[in-house]
Design an enzyme around this catalytic site. Structure first.
Site, PDB file in Angstrom:
ATOM      1  N   ASP A   1       0.767  -1.242   0.000  1.00 35.72           N
ATOM      2  CA  ASP A   1       0.000   0.000   0.000  1.00 35.72           C
ATOM      3  C   ASP A   1       0.805   1.303   0.000  1.00 35.72           C
ATOM      4  O   ASP A   1       0.627   2.145  -0.862  1.00 35.72           O
ATOM      5  CB  ASP A   1      -0.952   0.015   1.196  1.00 35.72           C
ATOM      6  CG  ASP A   1      -2.014  -1.064   1.089  1.00 35.72           C
ATOM      7  OD1 ASP A   1      -1.782  -2.040   0.362  1.00 35.72           O
ATOM      8  OD2 ASP A   1      -3.055  -0.941   1.724  1.00 35.72           O
ATOM      9  N   LYS A   2       1.665   1.527   0.987  1.00 37.34           N
ATOM     10  CA  LYS A   2       2.385   2.801   1.079  1.00 37.34           C
ATOM     11  C   LYS A   2       3.749   2.728   0.419  1.00 37.34           C
ATOM     12  O   LYS A   2       4.388   3.745   0.169  1.00 37.34           O
ATOM     13  CB  LYS A   2       2.550   3.237   2.547  1.00 37.34           C
ATOM     14  CG  LYS A   2       1.271   3.176   3.351  1.00 37.34           C
ATOM     15  CD  LYS A   2       0.135   3.899   2.659  1.00 37.34           C
ATOM     16  CE  LYS A   2      -1.206   3.571   3.254  1.00 37.34           C
ATOM     17  NZ  LYS A   2      -1.604   2.152   3.180  1.00 37.34           N
TER      18      LYS A   2
ATOM     19  N   SER B   1      -9.493   1.129   3.920  1.00 34.99           N
ATOM     20  CA  SER B   1      -8.772   0.144   3.127  1.00 34.99           C
ATOM     21  C   SER B   1      -9.432   0.041   1.759  1.00 34.99           C
ATOM     22  O   SER B   1     -10.639   0.265   1.618  1.00 34.99           O
ATOM     23  CB  SER B   1      -8.824  -1.209   3.829  1.00 34.99           C
ATOM     24  OG  SER B   1      -8.470  -2.249   2.952  1.00 34.99           O
TER      25      SER B   1
END
Length: 558
Positions: free
Chosen positions: A120-121, A468
Site C-alpha cells: 500500500d504505502k 482500506s
C-alpha cells in the site's frame, strides 16, 4: 554519468577501494551503477517474493550492460497493522520510504534506479522518491495474490474481514470462519482485489512508470519474473535516452491516472497518494477535479470488493492497457506522453484488445456512466471528503439518518459489535485524521463489521480517517478539515441528522449556522494522543487529507 564522481579519476581512488571491498571488478565499476530498491521482507505477504523479482531485475540490468546494486526499503502490511495501534504507522511510512530512498540514492551517486515495491504505502512512497530524485527510474511490482475459494466462490481479504463481522452477528459458525481464514489468502502477493496496493500498481502503469503487466500479472506467475528482467534491461535504455520521472509524470499523466482511477474503480487511498506524488513533481493536483473527470469517465470494472472479479481476471482480459484502449475510444486520455517503455501512451496501447467484456465493460455498456470515486462537499466537509461510489449499494447513494458519534475506532467497534448500530444510522468516527490519529488509520474493521452484520445497505460511515481498498459500502473518508484542527466533523452531536447525496456530491448535517458557531465557540482542541517519536513529528508537519497528507515545514512568521 552521475556515478563518475565515485568511479572516475584519481580523486575517486578512495571510492574504488571500497568498491573493491564489495568484490566488484574493474569492468563492473566502469559500467553505469543502477540502484535496485528492494522492499522484500518476511512479514508482508506481498513482499515475501520480492527477492526473486530483485534477482531477475539484477540479471536484466547486467545483461543490458549495467552494474546492479541493491539496497532496502521498508514496508508495512496494512492487513497485519489493522485494528490496533500499528495502523497509525502505515500511512506515515510513505514519507520514511521516500526519505530513506532519497538518502541512499544521493549518498551513493547512482545513475538510475529500479524500484521493486508491492504494497500500500510502499508504491506511492517510492513514486514520491522517484519524482524527488528525478534520475532515470522504472518500477516493477511484486504482483497481485491469486483469489482464494470458499464454497466454489472466489474470495479475497475483504471476505475474511466481513466473515468476522458475520460470526460476531451469529450469522456463520466458527468452523466456517476458520475456513475463510484458511482459504482467503492462498498465495503471496498484494491482496487479490482492487485494493490500495493493486490500485497503485495499476496506476503506476498508467502514469508510465511501469511496463505493461506491472499492475496485473499475478505474483506467482513466471511472467512476473520475465517482466522483472525486462524492467532491468529497460532501465539501461531510459538511462541512455535520459528519460526521467518528471518527463513521464507530467500534469497530463496525472489526469490520465485520475481518469483510469475512475474507470477501474480504484481504492479511495489513490486520492491521497496521487496528490502526494504530484506534489513531489511540483504539480498541484486538486482532488476537486476528480468529480469533473468522473462526470465524463464511465466505470468499466467492478473488481473485488465492488464486484466478483479479481485482478487475475483483469490480467487475462488484457490488463490495464486494454482498459486504457477502451477508455480512449471516448478520447479521454492524453496519448502523446512519453512512458518508461520509451514509447508514447498511444504506441503502448495500439492493438490492445478487451478479451472479456464481463471483466472490462465496453464504453457502450459501462457499470455506470460516471467514475468509481466521488468527492463530496458540504458543511460536514467544507474542503472535501471521498467515497468509492462504485462500491456503494444503489439504495445508499442518497441517505439521511441520525449521527452516532465516536471519537476513536475502538469505541465505534464496540458499539457495532454490541448491536448498538441500527438501520438508518450514520456512524461518525473522528479524531482519526492525519494529525488527530495521528497517522490517519484505515477503518476496514468498522466497515467490515457493518457489512458482516447485514447493515451495508442501511448504514453509512463517515470519518476523517481513511479506508482500506477492501472496504465497500457507504464509507466516506478523508473528511477535511479533520476534527483535530477544529473541522466541522468535530462539532457533530449525537443524533444530528446527516444528509448524504453521493450523486449530487454533497454531505451536510442539519444544523444552523448560528448553532454551528455556538458549538465552535465551545469546542476545545484535544491534547495530542502521542507526544514522542516519529508519530509526534509527523503530526506536527502533516497537512490535511484533501492535500494528500503531505508533510510541510511550518512557515516562520517574519
Amino acid at each position: 554519468m552521475r556515478s563518475d564522481i565515485v568511479t572516475k579519476g584519481i580523486k575517486s581512488a578512495t571510492h574504488r577501494a571500497l568498491f573493491n571491498a564489495l568484490g566488484l571488478t574493474k569492468e563492473e565499476v566502469e559500467r553505469p551503477l543502477i540502484g535496485i530498491v528492494n522492499s522484500q521482507n518476511d512479514i508482508v505477504p506481498g513482499h515475501m517474493n520480492l527477492d526473486k523479482i530483485v534477482d531477475a531485475v539484477k540479471l536484466g540490468v547486467a545483461m543490458a550492460g549495467g552494474t546492479p546494486l541493491v539496497f532496502p526499503a521498508i514496508a508495512v502490511c496494512d492487513g497485519l497493522a489493522m485494528g490496533h495501534q500499528g495502523m497509525k504507522y502505515s500511512l506515515v511510512t510513505r514519507d520514511l520510504i521516500a526519505d530513506s530512498t532519497e538518502a541512499m540514492a544521493m549518498a551513493h551517486a547512482f545513475d538510475a534506479l529500479v524500484m521493486v515495491p508491492n504494497c500500500d504505502k510502499n508504491v506511492p512512497g517510492l513514486l514520491m522518491a522517484a519524482a524527488r530524485l528525478n534520475i532515470p527510474t522504472i518500477f516493477v511490482s511484486g504482483g497481485p495474490m491469486l483469489a482464494g475459494r470458499v464454497d466454489g466462490e472466489k474470495v479475497s481479504f475483504s471476505s475474511i474481514s466481513e466473515a468476522v463481522g458475520a460470526f460476531n452477528a451469529g450469522k456463520i459458525t466458527e468452523d466456517k470462519l476458520e475456513e475463510f481464514e484458511n482459504k482467503t489468502c492462498p498465495t503471496c502477493g498484494s491482496c487479490s482485489g482492487m485494493y490500495t496496493a493493486n490500485s497503485m500498481n495499476c496506476l503506476t502503469e498508467v502514469l508510465g512508470m511501469g511496463l505493461q503487466g506491472n499492475g496485473t500479472i499475478p505474483a506467482v506467475y513466471s511472467d512476473r519474473i520475465k517482466l522483472a528482467k525486462h524492467a532491468g534491461m529497460k532501465i539501461m535504455e531510459l538511462l541512455k535516452k535520459d528519460i526521467k520521472p518528471r518527463d513521464i509524470m507530467t500534469e497530463d499523466a496525472f489526469h490520465n491516472a485520475l481518469t483510469m482511477d475512475m474507470a477501474l474503480g480504484c481504492s479511495t487511498n489513490s486520492m491521497l497518494h496521487l496528490p502526494a506524488i504530484a506534489h513531489e513533481c511540483g504539480i498541484t493536483l486538486n482532488v476537486d477535479i476528480a468529480n469533473e473527470i468522473s462526470e465524463k469517465t464511465p466505470n468499466l470494472c467492478h473488481l473485488a470488493p465492488a464486484g466478483h472479479n479479481y485482478v487475475e481476471e483483469l490480467n487475462e482480459a488484457g490488463g490495464i492497457y486494454a482498459v486504457m484502449a477502451e477508455i480512449n475510444k471516448l478520447g479521454l486520455l492524453k496519448t502523446d506522453l512519453i512512458t518508461c517503455t520509451g514509447k508514447t501512451v498511444a504506441e503502448n496501447i495500439t492493438g490492445c484488445v478487451n478479451k472479456n467484456t464481463e471483466v472490462i465493460r465496453p464504453v457502450e455498456n459501462p457499470y455506470s456512466k460516471t467514475g468509481g470515486i466521488a468527492v463530496l462537499k458540504g458543511n460536514l466537509a467544507p474542503d472535501s471528503c471521498v467515497v468509492k461510489r462504485s462500491a456503494v449499494a444503489p439504495e445508499m447513494l442518497k441517505h439521511e439518518g441520525p449521527a452516532r458519534v465516536f471519537d476513536c475506532e475502538e469505541d465505534a467497534m464496540q458499539a457495532i459489535n454490541g448491536g448498538q448500530i441500527v438501520d438508518g444510522d450514520v456512524v461518525v468516527i473522528r479524531y482519526e485524521g492525519p494529525k488527530g490519529g495521528p497517522g490517519m488509520r484505515e477503518m476496514l474493521n468498522p466497515t467490515s463489521a457493518i457489512m458482516g452484520r447485514g447493515l451495508g445497505s442501511t448504514v453509512a460511515l463517515i470519518t476523517d480517517g481513511r479506508f482500506s481498498g477492501a472496504t465497500r459500502g457507504a464509507a466516506i473518508g478523508h473528511v477535511s478539515p479533520e476534527a483535530a484542527v477544529g473541522g466541522n466533523i468535530a462539532l457533530i452531536n449525537e443524533g444530528d441528522i446527516i444528509q448524504i447525496d453521493i450523486m449530487a456530491n454533497t454531505i451536510n448535517f442539519n444544523v444552523s449556522n448560528d448553532e454551528l458557531q455556538r458549538r465552535r465557540t465551545n469546542w476545545k482542541p484535544r491534547q495530542p494522543k502521542i507526544t514522542t517519536g516519529y508519530l509526534s513529528r509527523y503530526a506536527a508537519l502533516v497537512t490535511s487529507g484533501n492535500r494528500g497528507a503531505v508533510l510541510e515545514i511550518p512557515k516562520v512568521e517574519q
